[in-house]
Design an enzyme around this catalytic site. Structure first.
Site, short mmCIF file in Angstrom:
data_model
loop_
_atom_site.label_atom_id
_atom_site.label_comp_id
_atom_site.label_asym_id
_atom_site.label_seq_id
_atom_site.Cartn_x
_atom_site.Cartn_y
_atom_site.Cartn_z
N GLU A 172 0.89 -1.17 0.00
CA GLU A 172 0.00 0.00 0.00
C GLU A 172 0.92 1.21 0.00
O GLU A 172 1.45 1.59 1.05
CB GLU A 172 -0.89 -0.02 1.25
CG GLU A 172 -1.85 -1.20 1.33
CD GLU A 172 -3.07 -1.03 0.44
OE1 GLU A 172 -3.33 0.11 -0.01
OE2 GLU A 172 -3.76 -2.03 0.18
N CYS A 188 -2.11 9.70 2.36
CA CYS A 188 -1.65 9.10 1.10
C CYS A 188 -2.62 9.36 -0.05
O CYS A 188 -2.22 9.35 -1.20
CB CYS A 188 -1.42 7.61 1.29
SG CYS A 188 -2.89 6.78 1.92
P1 NAD Z 1 8.16 4.63 5.03
O1 NAD Z 1 8.12 3.84 3.79
O2 NAD Z 1 9.34 5.48 5.30
O3 NAD Z 1 8.03 3.66 6.31
C1 NAD Z 1 7.01 2.71 6.44
C2 NAD Z 1 7.48 1.58 7.35
O4 NAD Z 1 8.62 0.97 6.76
C3 NAD Z 1 7.88 2.02 8.75
O5 NAD Z 1 7.35 1.10 9.67
C4 NAD Z 1 9.39 1.98 8.73
O6 NAD Z 1 9.94 1.61 9.96
C5 NAD Z 1 9.69 0.92 7.68
N1 NAD Z 1 10.93 1.22 6.94
C6 NAD Z 1 11.42 2.44 6.60
N2 NAD Z 1 12.55 2.32 5.89
C7 NAD Z 1 12.79 0.98 5.77
C8 NAD Z 1 13.83 0.22 5.15
N3 NAD Z 1 14.83 0.80 4.52
N4 NAD Z 1 13.75 -1.13 5.23
C9 NAD Z 1 12.72 -1.72 5.87
N5 NAD Z 1 11.74 -1.04 6.48
C10 NAD Z 1 11.76 0.28 6.44
O7 NAD Z 1 6.81 5.48 5.03
P2 NAD Z 1 6.35 6.58 6.07
O8 NAD Z 1 7.23 7.77 5.91
O9 NAD Z 1 6.18 5.98 7.42
O10 NAD Z 1 4.87 6.91 5.52
C11 NAD Z 1 4.65 7.79 4.46
C12 NAD Z 1 4.46 7.04 3.16
O11 NAD Z 1 3.47 6.05 3.28
C13 NAD Z 1 3.97 7.95 2.05
O12 NAD Z 1 4.65 7.64 0.88
C14 NAD Z 1 2.50 7.60 1.92
O13 NAD Z 1 1.95 7.84 0.65
C15 NAD Z 1 2.53 6.15 2.22
N6 NAD Z 1 1.22 5.71 2.70
C16 NAD Z 1 0.48 4.89 1.92
C17 NAD Z 1 -0.79 4.49 2.37
C18 NAD Z 1 -1.67 3.58 1.57
O14 NAD Z 1 -2.65 3.11 2.14
N7 NAD Z 1 -1.40 3.31 0.30
C19 NAD Z 1 -1.27 4.95 3.60
C20 NAD Z 1 -0.46 5.79 4.34
C21 NAD Z 1 0.78 6.17 3.90
#
Ligand code: NAD
Length: 472
Positions: A209, A243
């Site tokens: 997602e 998002c």
């Molecule tokens: P992110 O991708 O930075 O982090 C998400 C999760 O991944 C966190 O739990 C984090 O600890 C983990 N993570 C981060 N870097 C990682 C790595 N290198 N390896 C493994 N795990 C890792 O996202 P965010 O900043 O927490 O959230 C914002 C993003 O999420 C935006 O791009 C937004 O569009 C997206 N989002 C999508 C939805 C959806 O339903 N499609 C909903 C909310 C947010």
């Protein structure tokens, strides 16, 4: 407890069959429901601490979403988990064909910080409803909610059934080294790629997602006041850290001026002359995100908002105009309260701009012209969206929620979440009182005759296809 110990314990628990009965699943969902209700005040305060979220937004977009998911799962679980009968091939007659929804085993849910409560719990509800064990990995950037979720989950479930693992990149990387029945990831497209690569190593199925640049296309045949209100609400809800928020506007040049005037007025109506003092306007999650957003304002023509305060992580609802398509604000998902506005004369120009971006998670269309709306829906690939409003596709749990291409793969909400966390085992059941000798070797005339029957049965399909081709 070490991670490998937790995983071994969950494997044993899952293999014991404890999670499989519908009754057990329903009981767990009820227990979760009651525990979440008992901690509602703490939830509101944790969301206020992490995101400055107003209580109304917390209830409407976090608490109720999870309650609805639980209620829908409890009410429908009996039906969803029943085997589904299917037609049986002539070669397997007499027999019965069916698909049986089965849990996938030990599942992993990785969540982001922007809706830290519901984006962790709603997939967990689906995983529990489908009979799985669950490990939750909430975001390290929303510590108050993560601490609360850890406490609630510990109170409700034994960790061999459902556990929270806290941490950031290192801990998530470690989790992803293990094989999972399903990995459900919500987050950025960049990290989505990392998750999918890691899951490929262990052949763990994934749902991604992700985010994207969501266009809102505004035709000249609209009610300007309504359009402005719905856009301002959809954009600045949760301080635009959503998002599915509109990322940029493509406005017909004839309505640009009245729409901008109406949007400015609407920002004032919602948040007052100084949104910084409004109890209904939140804050940016952390300094890193704040700095990234403020940098996007460099060299941009600000027509509303723009003021900011790092100490408070406050960035006003901001509108930009005359932005070029190669400005950094159009390079990536904005994910904050900055809204660039572009104009177009012909709809083809708007579609061309939208298509320059990878497939977005959402798209919004404002028009009274039904055929125009149909055309945009048909031509523009996007995860989900609305005509003449914003965000509503998310709140309807009867609809699948998910992206396409760069904005993700797979979906959830309601039954779609149950399906995501289930494996549909196909089964053909026959008996010993009759066997079709004609399918076995040595192959002779009777086999040729059988193939002729099959071909004959396919004939109507072929004819219809040919007729369709000749018509087009
Ligand atoms: P992110 O991708 O930075 O982090 C998400 C999760 O991944 C966190 O739990 C984090 O600890 C983990 N993570 C981060 N870097 C990682 C790595 N290198 N390896 C493994 N795990 C890792 O996202 P965010 O900043 O927490 O959230 C914002 C993003 O999420 C935006 O791009 C937004 O569009 C997206 N989002 C999508 C939805 C959806 O339903 N499609 C909903 C909310 C947010």
């Amino acid at each position: 407890m070490q991670l490998h110990e937790l995983i071994a314990k969950q494997d044993l628990y899952y293999q014991s069959g404890a999670t499989r009965s519908v009754r057990f699943r329903r009981d767990q969902l009820w227990r979760l429901y009651r525990a979440l209700a008992a901690h509602e005040d703490e939830t509101l305060s944790a969301l206020r601490t992490d995101l400055g979220k107003p209580a109304f937004e917390s209830v409407a977009s976090e608490i109720i979403v999870v309650q609805e998911e639980i209620r829908s799962a409890i009410n429908n679980l009996g039906r969803w988990s029943r085997p589904k009968l299917a037609l049986t091939s002539i070669l397997s007659l007499p027999g019965l064909s069916m698909s049986i929804p089965e849990p996938k085993g030990r599942t992993l849910i990785i969540a982001p910080w922007n809706y830290p409560y519901q984006l962790t719990l709603a997939p967990a509800v689906a995983a529990i409803a489908a009979g799985n064990c669950v490990v939750l990995k909430p975001s390290e950037h929303s510590p108050a909610v993560t601490t609360l979720l850890t406490k609630i989950i510990r109170e409700v479930f034994p960790e061999e059934y459902c556990a929270v693992v806290t941490g950031g990149v290192q801990e998530t990387t470690e989790l992803l080294r293990h094989a999972w029945g399903h990995v459900f990831f919500t987050g950025s497209t960049r990290v989505g790629r990392i998750v999918m690569k890691a899951a490929a190593e262990t052949l763990s199925p994934v749902t991604l997602e992700l985010g994207g640049k969501n266009p809102a296309i505004i035709d000249d045949d609209v009610n300007v006041e309504d359009t402005a209100r719905r856009l301002v609400w959809g954009k600045f809800f949760n301080t635009a850290q959503t998002c599915i928020a509109p990322d940029y506007l493509l406005v017909h040049e004839r309505v640009k001026k009245p729409l901008i005037d109406a949007m400015k007025k609407q920002i004032n109506v919602f948040y007052g002359a100084d949104p910084k003092t409004s109890p209904d306007y939140g804050r940016i999650i952390n300094e890193q995100q704040f700095d990234r957003l403020v940098k996007l304002l460099d060299g941009a023509s600000i027509i509303a908002g723009g003021d900011h305060d790092r100490a408070q992580r406050y960035l006003a609802p901001t509108l930009l105009e005359d932005v070029t398509l190669d400005h950094p604000v159009m390079a990536d998902e904005i994910f904050g309260p900055i809204l660039p506005i572009f104009t177009y004369k012909q709809i083809d120009e708007a579609l061309a701009i939208a298509k320059r971006q990878p497939n977005p998670l959402s798209a919004y269309i404002f028009t009274r012209n039904h055929s125009l709306a149909r055309r945009i829906v048909r031509e523009l690939p996007f995860g989900g969206g609305c005509v003449n409003t914003t965000l509503a596709q998310f709140t309807n749990h009867h609809l699948p929620f998910g992206g396409i291409g760069a904005s993700g793969m797979g979906s959830y909400h309601g039954k779609h979440g149950f399906v995501t966390f289930s494996h549909y085992k196909s089964l053909v059941v026959t008996n010993f009182w009759m066997d079709m000798p004609v399918k076995y070797p040595p192959y002779g005339m009777s086999h040729t005759f059988l193939l002729m029957i099959f071909r004959f049965m396919l004939l109507p399909t072929k004819l219809t296809a040919r007729l369709r081709r000749s018509k087009t």
